[in-house]
Design a protein around this motif. Structure first.
Motif, short mmCIF file in Angstrom:
data_model
loop_
_atom_site.label_atom_id
_atom_site.label_comp_id
_atom_site.label_asym_id
_atom_site.label_seq_id
_atom_site.Cartn_x
_atom_site.Cartn_y
_atom_site.Cartn_z
N ALA A 263 34.21 6.86 35.21
CA ALA A 263 34.76 5.57 34.82
C ALA A 263 34.19 4.46 35.68
N THR A 264 34.05 3.27 35.09
CA THR A 264 33.59 2.13 35.87
C THR A 264 34.72 1.64 36.74
N ASP A 265 34.35 0.86 37.77
CA ASP A 265 35.38 0.30 38.64
C ASP A 265 35.09 -1.18 38.84
N HIS A 266 35.66 -1.79 39.89
CA HIS A 266 35.57 -3.23 40.03
C HIS A 266 34.17 -3.74 40.34
N ARG A 267 33.21 -2.84 40.61
CA ARG A 267 31.85 -3.31 40.88
C ARG A 267 31.31 -4.13 39.70
N GLN A 268 31.44 -3.60 38.48
CA GLN A 268 30.92 -4.30 37.33
C GLN A 268 31.72 -5.56 37.02
N ARG A 269 33.01 -5.51 37.19
CA ARG A 269 33.84 -6.66 36.86
C ARG A 269 33.59 -7.82 37.81
N GLU A 270 33.21 -7.53 39.05
CA GLU A 270 32.93 -8.60 40.00
C GLU A 270 31.61 -9.31 39.68
N GLY A 271 30.68 -8.60 39.08
CA GLY A 271 29.44 -9.22 38.63
C GLY A 271 28.31 -9.18 39.63
N THR A 272 28.57 -9.46 40.90
CA THR A 272 27.49 -9.54 41.88
C THR A 272 26.76 -8.20 42.01
N PHE A 273 25.43 -8.26 41.95
CA PHE A 273 24.65 -7.04 42.15
C PHE A 273 23.41 -7.37 42.96
N TYR A 274 22.72 -6.32 43.38
CA TYR A 274 21.56 -6.45 44.26
C TYR A 274 20.38 -5.73 43.62
N GLU A 275 19.27 -6.44 43.50
CA GLU A 275 18.07 -5.83 42.94
C GLU A 275 17.17 -5.35 44.08
N PHE A 276 16.88 -4.06 44.07
CA PHE A 276 15.98 -3.46 45.05
C PHE A 276 14.57 -3.47 44.44
N CYS A 277 13.66 -4.17 45.08
CA CYS A 277 12.28 -4.26 44.58
C CYS A 277 11.35 -3.58 45.58
N THR A 278 10.51 -2.71 45.07
CA THR A 278 9.54 -2.01 45.90
C THR A 278 8.14 -2.28 45.34
N TYR A 279 7.28 -2.83 46.18
CA TYR A 279 5.89 -3.09 45.79
C TYR A 279 4.98 -2.19 46.60
N TYR A 280 4.17 -1.41 45.90
CA TYR A 280 3.18 -0.56 46.53
C TYR A 280 1.86 -1.33 46.50
N LEU A 281 1.39 -1.74 47.67
CA LEU A 281 0.23 -2.61 47.75
C LEU A 281 -1.07 -1.82 47.99
N LYS A 282 -2.16 -2.40 47.58
CA LYS A 282 -3.46 -1.80 47.87
C LYS A 282 -3.75 -1.98 49.37
N PRO A 283 -4.16 -0.93 50.05
CA PRO A 283 -4.30 -0.98 51.52
C PRO A 283 -5.12 -2.14 52.05
N SER A 284 -6.17 -2.52 51.36
CA SER A 284 -7.06 -3.57 51.86
C SER A 284 -6.47 -4.97 51.71
N ASN A 285 -5.34 -5.09 50.98
CA ASN A 285 -4.80 -6.42 50.68
C ASN A 285 -3.40 -6.66 51.24
N VAL A 286 -2.88 -5.73 52.04
CA VAL A 286 -1.50 -5.84 52.50
C VAL A 286 -1.27 -7.12 53.31
N GLU A 287 -2.11 -7.34 54.31
CA GLU A 287 -1.91 -8.50 55.17
C GLU A 287 -2.05 -9.81 54.40
N GLU A 288 -3.00 -9.86 53.50
CA GLU A 288 -3.20 -11.08 52.72
C GLU A 288 -2.00 -11.34 51.80
N PHE A 289 -1.49 -10.28 51.18
CA PHE A 289 -0.32 -10.42 50.31
C PHE A 289 0.87 -10.97 51.09
N LEU A 290 1.15 -10.38 52.24
CA LEU A 290 2.31 -10.79 53.02
C LEU A 290 2.13 -12.19 53.61
N TYR A 291 0.92 -12.53 54.01
CA TYR A 291 0.66 -13.88 54.51
C TYR A 291 0.91 -14.90 53.39
#
Length: 247
Positions: free
Chosen positions: A26-54
């Protein structure tokens, strides 16, 4: 004879199956409250990590003008390296849809960050989570590092494993070597997954505290109860970036 046949027909006729609502699903008050958190994971190409983050650091204000950034980290170890992990907060699905619609029309965001940096991303993942009912989002006492412990639980949700899991989490938190930031339950993504986000001063402090905790009978007892509902677990060490609200 007719009465007997009528009785048999009633007995053999298909019946509507009435299932009680299972509290573990059964659902509980999590859905009724509405607020949620999106977890985003980006797998970067090794040669571009520093440039992406900068580039993200330079343009992060363009993104946070649309929605709230909770935290932004690089994966140090315990997972695929060259990976960034970030959490965004939304008050509703309608708000999230409006944010992404606005971002698509934000020329500064598109031209200064998104379009030039998309080639640096090898793979993206998104997961929608809610804080479990017994946890609020915490704040760290000072700057440090983070650990994301991810548990794949047996089906049933917090109504099934919540009490035992809460005791196990609090048993570790009460040891004092870590600070609990949040316990998140997946809603979209791999289901029955729970993430526990911890703050710790440094990796050595975490290692020493963990070793001591595993010798505490209260921790051992609580963990032993919780693992009855556990399938798998993975821990990742996260390093916050300077622009991350959680540092």
């Amino acid at each position: 004879m007719l009465a007997l046949q009528s009785s048999l027909r009633r007995m053999l006729a298909p019946r509507a199956l009435v299932h009680p609502v299972c509290p573990s699903f059964a659902t509980d008050h999590r859905q009724r409250e509405g607020t949620f958190y999106e977890f985003c994971t980006y797998y970067l190409k090794p040669s571009n990590v520093e440039e992406f983050l900068y580039n993200f650091k330079k343009n992060v204000h363009l993104r946070t003008a649309h929605s709230e950034l909770v935290g932004y980290w690089s994966v140090g170890f315990g997972g695929r390296i060259n990976t960034v992990f970030h959490i965004w907060k939304y008050d509703s699905y309608a708000q999230r849809a409006a944010v992404y619609k606005a971002l698509a029309k934000d020329n500064d965001w598109q031209e200064r960050f998104l379009i030039p940096n998309l080639p640096f991303i090898d793979k993206q993942e998104s997961e929608i989570t809610y804080l479990v009912p017994w946890c609020k989002l915490g704040t760290p006492p000072k700057e440090g590092v983070y650990e994301l412990a991810t548990f794949l639980m047996k089906p049933g949700g917090p109504a099934l494993w919540g009490d035992a899991f809460e005791r196990a989490v609090n048993a570790h938190a009460n040891q004092g070597y870590v600070k609990l930031i949040g316990v998140f339950h997946s809603e979209y993504g791999l289901l029955n997954r729970v993430h526990v986000l911890w703050w710790v001063e440094d990796a050595d402090r975490r290692a020493a505290g963990r070793h001591q905790a595993h010798e505490d009978p209260k921790v051992v007892s609580a963990v032993r109860e919780s693992v009855n509902y556990l399938d798998t677990q993975q821990n990742m060490f996260l390093i916050p970036w300077s622009f991350s609200p959680l540092k």
